[in-house]
Design an enzyme around this catalytic site. Structure first.
Site, PDB file in Angstrom:
ATOM      1  N   ARG A   1       0.883  -1.184   0.000  1.00 38.16           N
ATOM      2  CA  ARG A   1       0.000   0.000   0.000  1.00 38.16           C
ATOM      3  C   ARG A   1       0.908   1.218   0.000  1.00 38.16           C
ATOM      4  NH1 ARG A   1      -5.128   1.642   3.705  1.00 38.16           N
ATOM      5  NH2 ARG A   1      -6.030   0.219   2.185  1.00 38.16           N
TER       6      ARG A   1
ATOM      7  N   HIS B   1      -7.636   0.710  -6.129  1.00 39.23           N
ATOM      8  CA  HIS B   1      -7.795  -0.102  -4.906  1.00 39.23           C
ATOM      9  C   HIS B   1      -8.493  -1.420  -5.290  1.00 39.23           C
ATOM     10  CE1 HIS B   1      -7.887  -1.208  -0.842  1.00 39.23           C
ATOM     11  NE2 HIS B   1      -8.725  -0.340  -0.326  1.00 39.23           N
TER      12      HIS B   1
ATOM     13  N   ASP C   1     -17.352   7.044  -0.879  1.00 33.59           N
ATOM     14  CA  ASP C   1     -16.056   6.937  -0.195  1.00 33.59           C
ATOM     15  C   ASP C   1     -15.735   8.332   0.354  1.00 33.59           C
ATOM     16  OD1 ASP C   1     -13.537   6.171   0.683  1.00 33.59           O
ATOM     17  OD2 ASP C   1     -12.603   6.262  -1.304  1.00 33.59           O
TER      18      ASP C   1
ATOM     19  N   CYS D   1     -16.426   1.752   1.290  1.00 33.83           N
ATOM     20  CA  CYS D   1     -15.248   0.915   1.552  1.00 33.83           C
ATOM     21  C   CYS D   1     -14.732   1.074   2.983  1.00 33.83           C
ATOM     22  CB  CYS D   1     -14.153   1.246   0.555  1.00 33.83           C
ATOM     23  SG  CYS D   1     -13.673   2.974   0.624  1.00 33.83           S
TER      24      CYS D   1
HETATM   25  N1  NVA Z   1     -10.016   6.716  -1.075  1.00 34.57           N
HETATM   26  C1  NVA Z   1      -9.585   6.327   0.233  1.00 34.57           C
HETATM   27  C2  NVA Z   1      -9.786   4.861   0.434  1.00 34.57           C
HETATM   28  C3  NVA Z   1      -9.424   4.351   1.791  1.00 34.57           C
HETATM   29  C4  NVA Z   1      -9.587   2.876   1.899  1.00 34.57           C
HETATM   30  C5  NVA Z   1      -8.119   6.702   0.418  1.00 34.57           C
HETATM   31  O1  NVA Z   1      -7.340   6.496  -0.515  1.00 34.57           O
HETATM   32  O2  NVA Z   1      -7.775   7.199   1.481  1.00 34.57           O
HETATM   33  N1   CP Z   2     -11.141  -0.008   2.917  1.00 38.66           N
HETATM   34  C1   CP Z   2      -9.849  -0.032   3.297  1.00 38.66           C
HETATM   35  O1   CP Z   2      -8.960  -0.290   2.499  1.00 38.66           O
HETATM   36  O2   CP Z   2      -9.650   0.210   4.609  1.00 38.66           O
HETATM   37  P1   CP Z   2      -8.246   0.430   5.342  1.00 38.66           P
HETATM   38  O3   CP Z   2      -7.713   1.759   4.874  1.00 38.66           O
HETATM   39  O4   CP Z   2      -8.576   0.423   6.791  1.00 38.66           O
HETATM   40  O5   CP Z   2      -7.318  -0.673   4.958  1.00 38.66           O
END
Ligand code: NVA
Ligand code: CP
Length: 316
Positions: A114, A141, A236, A276
């Site tokens: 990540r 994602h 989201d 999510c």
């Molecule tokens: N769009 C959000 C998703 C978190 C799971 C982010 O990238 O922070």
């Molecule tokens: N939805 C998701 O990826 O959550 P986290 O950021 O907690 O991993």
């Protein structure tokens, strides 16, 4: 049509950086495998296909679901998960991604990462001899969307022919949703404030692909004309990880792009509400809807575990 054995063979050792790397039959193979592993798990039947294998999990951003579901999932499959903070690796001090990839490939059986730049994950995968899984980048994602599709399939029995509408920021999550809708033949509506639309290249590619499956992809700035009749409504956060300094500005721009009881009147009565997570109650979604009868948000979160076990079993 390929046999199941052939699909399984084709998936072994592959990377998973984007939904677009999967064919429709490969995607359904992973979802079916995930459902099967979930079923075994619920019955208490052990399924230890990762015995003796180690998954390295590199994190440059925070995580609750992704970290815990991959860590627990690897353990439940009999493997060993290794949590690696990017800033505690030599990568955080300038060791190249290429060198890191080569070294990790000598120790591990798979890498989940990540991070911010999608290009970095592509570079890691290009230099690794083991599967690399995208656990979220600024662009995509895909693991989230595997869990989402598994959840929708459980609730509705199928994916093709459904209509999903996403309201909010044109971000990583919606990019992967767009990729998936084109692949499975789901109509996809996306409503964002002007200037926050999803990536044009991703939309264009999906539109071309969706035509073959006759799914429709509609992007716009107004709820009216897009949201009506949706089977699924998704949102989201307005401010993603790495955009924190834009928070105040975004709070103003995104006002009105919220899933609330008014929006619920526009969609089908039995429409599924998805997010999510993490959520900001009162911003992109009201608490009433998040905790309401149409919400499948916590089933969706649980399925991160099951979907990724399917993915790990298929690739590793
Ligand atoms: N769009 C959000 C998703 C978190 C799971 C982010 O990238 O922070
Ligand atoms: N939805 C998701 O990826 O959550 P986290 O950021 O907690 O991993």
């Amino acid at each position: 049509m390929k046999s199941k054995e052939q699909i399984a063979k084709d998936l072994k050792g592959r990377d998973f950086l984007s939904i677009t790397q999967l064919s429709k039959e490969e995607l359904y193979y992973i979802l079916d495998l995930a459902a099967d592993i979930k079923d075994k798990f619920k019955k208490g039947e052990p399924y230890k296909v990762l015995k003796g294998k180690t998954l390295g999990m590199i994190f440059a951003k925070p995580s609750t679901r992704t970290r815990i579901s991959f860590e627990v999932g690897t353990f439940q499959l009999g493997g060993h998960p290794l949590y690696l903070r990017q800033d505690e690796l030599q990568m955080g001090r300038g060791e190249t991604i290429g060198d890191t990839a080569q070294v990790l490939s000598r120790f591990l059986d798979g890498i989940m990462i990540r991070t911010f730049s999608h290009q970095e994950v592509v570079e890691l995968a290009d230099n690794s001899s083991i599967p690399v899984i995208n656990g979220l980048t600024d662009l995509l994602h895909p693991c989230q969307i595997l869990a989402d599709l598994l959840t929708i399939k459980e609730k509705k029995g199928h994916l093709e022919g459904l209509k999903m509408t996403y309201i909010g920021d044109g971000n990583n999550v919606v990019h992967s949703l767009i990729n998936a809708s084109a692949l499975v033949g789901m109509d996809m509506g996306v409503v964002t404030p002007p200037g926050y639309e999803p990536d044009e290249g991703i939309v264009q590619e999906a539109k071309e692909k969706a035509m073959e499956g006759k799914a429709k992809i509609t992007i716009g700035n107004e709820l009216e004309g897009i949201v009506e009749g949706s089977d699924i409504i998704y949102t989201d956060v307005w401010t993603s990880m790495g955009q924190e300094e834009e928070t105040q500005a975004r709070l103003k721009v995104f006002k009105g792009y919220q899933i609330n009881s008014d929006v619920m009147k526009m969609v089908k009565e039995d429409a599924l509400v998805m997010h999510c997570l993490p959520a900001h109650r009162g911003e992109e979604i009201t608490a009433e809807v998040l905790d309401g009868p149409n919400s499948i948000i916590f089933d969706q979160a649980e399925n991160r575990l099951h979907a990724q076990k399917g993915l790990l079993a298929a690739l590793l």
